[in-house]
Design an enzyme around this catalytic site. Structure first.
Site, short mmCIF file in Angstrom:
data_model
loop_
_atom_site.label_atom_id
_atom_site.label_comp_id
_atom_site.label_asym_id
_atom_site.label_seq_id
_atom_site.Cartn_x
_atom_site.Cartn_y
_atom_site.Cartn_z
N CYS A 1 0.82 -1.22 0.00
CA CYS A 1 0.00 0.00 0.00
C CYS A 1 0.84 1.27 0.00
O CYS A 1 0.63 2.18 -0.81
CB CYS A 1 -0.99 -0.01 1.17
SG CYS A 1 -0.26 0.11 2.81
N HIS B 1 -2.62 1.42 6.83
CA HIS B 1 -2.94 1.14 5.44
C HIS B 1 -3.17 2.49 4.77
O HIS B 1 -3.88 3.33 5.31
CB HIS B 1 -4.18 0.25 5.32
CG HIS B 1 -4.47 -0.14 3.92
ND1 HIS B 1 -3.68 -1.03 3.22
CD2 HIS B 1 -5.42 0.26 3.05
CE1 HIS B 1 -4.16 -1.17 2.00
NE2 HIS B 1 -5.22 -0.38 1.87
N HIS C 1 -5.80 1.70 -3.93
CA HIS C 1 -4.85 1.13 -2.96
C HIS C 1 -4.46 -0.28 -3.36
O HIS C 1 -5.08 -0.90 -4.22
CB HIS C 1 -5.47 1.15 -1.55
CG HIS C 1 -6.65 0.23 -1.39
ND1 HIS C 1 -6.67 -0.78 -0.48
CD2 HIS C 1 -7.84 0.17 -2.03
CE1 HIS C 1 -7.83 -1.43 -0.54
NE2 HIS C 1 -8.56 -0.86 -1.49
#
Length: 142
Positions: free
Chosen positions: A47, A99, A112
């Site tokens: 990510c 994240h 992502h």
């Protein structure tokens, strides 16, 4: 205006054009595989590697790792998020890791690289999962 190669013949590009270009670059990576530690289209992305690579190719310096990306630029509230902003999520069990993704401006969507066995994708931050773990957004293009 930001002095980057490209837009107006004078080597300057508007902030809105740069944000659009960042989103376009991120969207072009949709379908690339997740790769832990990956930060290029050739090898795949984790990510934060996706976020780092997209901004880096536009001459914007952001940290490589997710928990450091939390300090990049300036904080923006959820109702002020714009295309090109970094969005951050705290998933339980990931220690200090976060994240991250790039807000696409398409509703409440972001791009992502989710996790092992998956591919880069664009999805809604309105899904219960992402709403639950959302912790903030950072603006690196003013």
């Amino acid at each position: 205006m930001i002095g980057l190669p490209g837009a107006d013949g004078g080597g300057r590009v508007s902030h809105s054009s740069l944000k659009s270009s960042v989103v376009k670059s991120a969207r072009a990576q949709v379908g690339k595989p997740y790769k832990w530690g990956g930060s290029s289209p050739r090898e795949g992305f984790d990510c934060s590697g996706l976020v780092w690579w997209v901004y880096h190719r536009h001459g914007i310096s952001v940290p490589r790792v997710s928990w450091q990306q939390k300090g990049a630029g300036r904080a923006v509230s959820r109702n002020e998020i714009q295309a090109g902003d970094i969005v951050l999520f705290k998933i339980p069990g990931q220690s200090k890791s976060l994240h991250t993704g790039i807000y696409s401006g398409n509703g409440y969507s972001f791009i992502h690289s989710p996790k092992s066995g998956h591919k880069v994708r664009e999805e809604s931050m309105e899904k219960n999962y992402w709403r639950k773990y959302y912790i903030g957004a950072r603006r690196v293009i003013n």
